[in-house]
Scaffold this motif. Structure first.
Motif, PDB file in Angstrom:
ATOM      1  N   ALA A   1       0.827  -1.211   0.000  1.00 39.57           N
ATOM      2  CA  ALA A   1       0.000   0.000   0.000  1.00 39.57           C
ATOM      3  C   ALA A   1       0.864   1.265   0.000  1.00 39.57           C
ATOM      4  O   ALA A   1       0.389   2.333  -0.358  1.00 39.57           O
ATOM      5  CB  ALA A   1      -0.918   0.001   1.211  1.00 39.57           C
ATOM      6  N   PHE A   2       2.095   1.125   0.394  1.00 36.19           N
ATOM      7  CA  PHE A   2       2.988   2.283   0.476  1.00 36.19           C
ATOM      8  C   PHE A   2       4.135   2.114  -0.500  1.00 36.19           C
ATOM      9  O   PHE A   2       4.623   1.013  -0.728  1.00 36.19           O
ATOM     10  CB  PHE A   2       3.539   2.431   1.896  1.00 36.19           C
ATOM     11  CG  PHE A   2       2.461   2.580   2.912  1.00 36.19           C
ATOM     12  CD1 PHE A   2       1.819   3.789   3.085  1.00 36.19           C
ATOM     13  CD2 PHE A   2       2.060   1.502   3.693  1.00 36.19           C
ATOM     14  CE1 PHE A   2       0.804   3.932   4.012  1.00 36.19           C
ATOM     15  CE2 PHE A   2       1.056   1.639   4.626  1.00 36.19           C
ATOM     16  CZ  PHE A   2       0.419   2.854   4.793  1.00 36.19           C
ATOM     17  N   GLU A   3       4.573   3.226  -1.017  1.00 33.48           N
ATOM     18  CA  GLU A   3       5.732   3.184  -1.887  1.00 33.48           C
ATOM     19  C   GLU A   3       6.965   3.091  -1.006  1.00 33.48           C
ATOM     20  O   GLU A   3       7.114   3.859  -0.056  1.00 33.48           O
ATOM     21  CB  GLU A   3       5.790   4.438  -2.754  1.00 33.48           C
ATOM     22  CG  GLU A   3       6.514   4.186  -4.041  1.00 33.48           C
ATOM     23  CD  GLU A   3       6.149   5.225  -5.081  1.00 33.48           C
ATOM     24  OE1 GLU A   3       7.072   5.808  -5.626  1.00 33.48           O
ATOM     25  OE2 GLU A   3       4.949   5.440  -5.313  1.00 33.48           O
TER      26      GLU A   3
ATOM     27  N   GLU B   1      -3.880   7.656  -8.676  1.00 32.47           N
ATOM     28  CA  GLU B   1      -4.298   7.369  -7.295  1.00 32.47           C
ATOM     29  C   GLU B   1      -4.741   5.913  -7.127  1.00 32.47           C
ATOM     30  O   GLU B   1      -4.832   5.407  -6.005  1.00 32.47           O
ATOM     31  CB  GLU B   1      -5.411   8.335  -6.842  1.00 32.47           C
ATOM     32  CG  GLU B   1      -6.728   8.193  -7.569  1.00 32.47           C
ATOM     33  CD  GLU B   1      -6.829   9.022  -8.863  1.00 32.47           C
ATOM     34  OE1 GLU B   1      -7.934   9.050  -9.418  1.00 32.47           O
ATOM     35  OE2 GLU B   1      -5.841   9.611  -9.309  1.00 32.47           O
ATOM     36  N   TYR B   2      -5.001   5.223  -8.242  1.00 30.47           N
ATOM     37  CA  TYR B   2      -5.406   3.813  -8.174  1.00 30.47           C
ATOM     38  C   TYR B   2      -4.207   2.848  -8.181  1.00 30.47           C
ATOM     39  O   TYR B   2      -4.377   1.656  -7.932  1.00 30.47           O
ATOM     40  CB  TYR B   2      -6.334   3.461  -9.347  1.00 30.47           C
ATOM     41  CG  TYR B   2      -7.680   4.126  -9.255  1.00 30.47           C
ATOM     42  CD1 TYR B   2      -8.606   3.730  -8.299  1.00 30.47           C
ATOM     43  CD2 TYR B   2      -8.029   5.156 -10.123  1.00 30.47           C
ATOM     44  CE1 TYR B   2      -9.843   4.338  -8.203  1.00 30.47           C
ATOM     45  CE2 TYR B   2      -9.268   5.779 -10.042  1.00 30.47           C
ATOM     46  CZ  TYR B   2     -10.166   5.366  -9.079  1.00 30.47           C
ATOM     47  OH  TYR B   2     -11.383   5.977  -8.990  1.00 30.47           O
ATOM     48  N   ILE B   3      -3.035   3.372  -8.486  1.00 33.97           N
ATOM     49  CA  ILE B   3      -1.845   2.502  -8.572  1.00 33.97           C
ATOM     50  C   ILE B   3      -1.570   1.775  -7.259  1.00 33.97           C
ATOM     51  O   ILE B   3      -1.304   0.566  -7.276  1.00 33.97           O
ATOM     52  CB  ILE B   3      -0.621   3.291  -9.093  1.00 33.97           C
ATOM     53  CG1 ILE B   3      -0.866   3.667 -10.553  1.00 33.97           C
ATOM     54  CG2 ILE B   3       0.664   2.471  -8.935  1.00 33.97           C
ATOM     55  CD1 ILE B   3       0.201   4.547 -11.166  1.00 33.97           C
ATOM     56  N   PRO B   4      -1.623   2.433  -6.088  1.00 32.01           N
ATOM     57  CA  PRO B   4      -1.410   1.673  -4.844  1.00 32.01           C
ATOM     58  C   PRO B   4      -2.416   0.526  -4.671  1.00 32.01           C
ATOM     59  O   PRO B   4      -2.057  -0.554  -4.208  1.00 32.01           O
ATOM     60  CB  PRO B   4      -1.571   2.726  -3.740  1.00 32.01           C
ATOM     61  CG  PRO B   4      -1.226   4.009  -4.403  1.00 32.01           C
ATOM     62  CD  PRO B   4      -1.722   3.874  -5.822  1.00 32.01           C
ATOM     63  N   GLY B   5      -3.675   0.762  -5.075  1.00 31.22           N
ATOM     64  CA  GLY B   5      -4.677  -0.299  -4.988  1.00 31.22           C
ATOM     65  C   GLY B   5      -4.342  -1.461  -5.903  1.00 31.22           C
ATOM     66  O   GLY B   5      -4.508  -2.636  -5.532  1.00 31.22           O
ATOM     67  N   VAL B   6      -3.853  -1.159  -7.095  1.00 30.75           N
ATOM     68  CA  VAL B   6      -3.426  -2.207  -8.026  1.00 30.75           C
ATOM     69  C   VAL B   6      -2.249  -2.980  -7.436  1.00 30.75           C
ATOM     70  O   VAL B   6      -2.221  -4.211  -7.484  1.00 30.75           O
ATOM     71  CB  VAL B   6      -3.060  -1.602  -9.404  1.00 30.75           C
ATOM     72  CG1 VAL B   6      -2.366  -2.627 -10.285  1.00 30.75           C
ATOM     73  CG2 VAL B   6      -4.299  -1.049 -10.080  1.00 30.75           C
TER      74      VAL B   6
ATOM     75  N   LEU C   1      -3.576  -5.324  -4.781  1.00 26.07           N
ATOM     76  CA  LEU C   1      -4.269  -6.492  -5.339  1.00 26.07           C
ATOM     77  C   LEU C   1      -3.309  -7.465  -6.024  1.00 26.07           C
ATOM     78  O   LEU C   1      -3.421  -8.683  -5.844  1.00 26.07           O
ATOM     79  CB  LEU C   1      -5.359  -6.043  -6.312  1.00 26.07           C
ATOM     80  CG  LEU C   1      -6.538  -5.310  -5.667  1.00 26.07           C
ATOM     81  CD1 LEU C   1      -7.501  -4.813  -6.735  1.00 26.07           C
ATOM     82  CD2 LEU C   1      -7.254  -6.214  -4.683  1.00 26.07           C
ATOM     83  N   LEU C   2      -2.373  -6.929  -6.798  1.00 24.02           N
ATOM     84  CA  LEU C   2      -1.402  -7.819  -7.457  1.00 24.02           C
ATOM     85  C   LEU C   2      -0.513  -8.512  -6.425  1.00 24.02           C
ATOM     86  O   LEU C   2      -0.233  -9.711  -6.543  1.00 24.02           O
ATOM     87  CB  LEU C   2      -0.548  -7.039  -8.460  1.00 24.02           C
ATOM     88  CG  LEU C   2      -1.261  -6.576  -9.725  1.00 24.02           C
ATOM     89  CD1 LEU C   2      -0.337  -5.695 -10.561  1.00 24.02           C
ATOM     90  CD2 LEU C   2      -1.746  -7.756 -10.539  1.00 24.02           C
ATOM     91  N   GLY C   3      -0.083  -7.770  -5.419  1.00 19.52           N
ATOM     92  CA  GLY C   3       0.730  -8.373  -4.356  1.00 19.52           C
ATOM     93  C   GLY C   3      -0.039  -9.424  -3.593  1.00 19.52           C
ATOM     94  O   GLY C   3       0.480 -10.492  -3.268  1.00 19.52           O
ATOM     95  N   PHE C   4      -1.313  -9.112  -3.311  1.00 16.47           N
ATOM     96  CA  PHE C   4      -2.168 -10.074  -2.608  1.00 16.47           C
ATOM     97  C   PHE C   4      -2.307 -11.363  -3.431  1.00 16.47           C
ATOM     98  O   PHE C   4      -2.210 -12.470  -2.887  1.00 16.47           O
ATOM     99  CB  PHE C   4      -3.541  -9.459  -2.335  1.00 16.47           C
ATOM    100  CG  PHE C   4      -4.477 -10.377  -1.617  1.00 16.47           C
ATOM    101  CD1 PHE C   4      -4.296 -10.675  -0.282  1.00 16.47           C
ATOM    102  CD2 PHE C   4      -5.550 -10.951  -2.289  1.00 16.47           C
ATOM    103  CE1 PHE C   4      -5.166 -11.535   0.384  1.00 16.47           C
ATOM    104  CE2 PHE C   4      -6.417 -11.807  -1.635  1.00 16.47           C
ATOM    105  CZ  PHE C   4      -6.228 -12.098  -0.287  1.00 16.47           C
ATOM    106  N   ALA C   5      -2.511 -11.208  -4.727  1.00 19.82           N
ATOM    107  CA  ALA C   5      -2.638 -12.390  -5.600  1.00 19.82           C
ATOM    108  C   ALA C   5      -1.342 -13.196  -5.609  1.00 19.82           C
ATOM    109  O   ALA C   5      -1.357 -14.430  -5.498  1.00 19.82           O
ATOM    110  CB  ALA C   5      -3.006 -11.955  -7.016  1.00 19.82           C
ATOM    111  N   GLN C   6      -0.205 -12.520  -5.726  1.00 18.13           N
ATOM    112  CA  GLN C   6       1.084 -13.224  -5.739  1.00 18.13           C
ATOM    113  C   GLN C   6       1.347 -13.940  -4.418  1.00 18.13           C
ATOM    114  O   GLN C   6       1.803 -15.089  -4.404  1.00 18.13           O
ATOM    115  CB  GLN C   6       2.221 -12.230  -6.020  1.00 18.13           C
ATOM    116  CG  GLN C   6       2.194 -11.676  -7.431  1.00 18.13           C
ATOM    117  CD  GLN C   6       3.277 -10.652  -7.639  1.00 18.13           C
ATOM    118  OE1 GLN C   6       4.431 -10.923  -7.344  1.00 18.13           O
ATOM    119  NE2 GLN C   6       2.905  -9.484  -8.134  1.00 18.13           N
TER     120      GLN C   6
END
Length: 189
Positions: free
Chosen positions: A64-66, A118-123, A126-131
């Motif tokens: 969620a954080f850079e 602003e949607y990039i952190p959400g992506v 989600l991608l990290g969660f899937a991985q």
């Protein structure tokens, strides 16, 4: 069979019985060692599954954080170790990593082109969660498969020991019959 043949057969059976008994003893020792090793492996496997499960929510937060630039040697070491061993996707196979890398790049580029940064952190979440979910699932499947293999190994080993014990009984029975015949011959002689 004459007396010499009976004595010879008796000695052969005694030798074979001794060899089978030693084999059974060795198999039982191996079984104890394997059982201990399997219990240890199962514990480590369960530990790996728990770690994978713990990394799923942890990485949701991290994704969620850079990640900022490391400012100390300690931070650099932690960041490097995290990126190699704990970051989302670091525990997946190369093809899976590549798929998510391409997917993330395409989605991020599309969001940037549409000025929806602003949607990039959400992506990323989600991608990290899937991985992480895939890594968790793969670890759980591997531990389960190893457990099944161990069970099969123990079953086969137990079958071999049972077979050897039946052979031991058969040899003992045949020796007892020969012994009785030798005793009977000695009494009549």
């Amino acid at each position: 069979m004459d007396l010499n043949q009976l004595k010879s057969r008796y000695d052969v059976l005694a030798t074979r019985q001794l060899i089978v008994a030693e084999g059974i003893k060795d198999m039982e020792e191996i079984e104890r060692t394997l059982f201990s090793d399997a219990a240890s492996a199962q514990s480590w496997g369960n530990f790996a599954v728990v770690i994978q499960a713990a990394l799923v929510p942890l990485n949701v937060i991290v994704n969620a954080f850079e990640v900022k630039k490391a400012t100390s040697i300690y931070q650099s070491i932690v960041k490097t170790l995290y990126s190699q061993y704990a970051a989302s996707g670091s525990r997946n196979s190369k093809p899976t990593k590549e798929i998510f890398k391409v997917l993330g790049g395409v989605i991020t580029d599309h969001l940037k082109s549409q000025a929806l940064t602003e949607y990039i952190p959400g992506v990323n979440i989600l991608l990290g969660f899937a991985q992480d979910s895939i890594a968790f699932f793969n670890t759980a499947v591997e531990v389960s498969n190893n457990s099944k293999e161990q069970s099969i190994l123990f079953t086969n080993m137990r079958l071999q020991m049972d077979k050897a014990k039946k052979e031991m009984l058969k040899l003992g029975t045949e020796r007892a019959i020969i012994h009785d015949r030798l005793t009977q011959i000695n009494r009549t002689a």
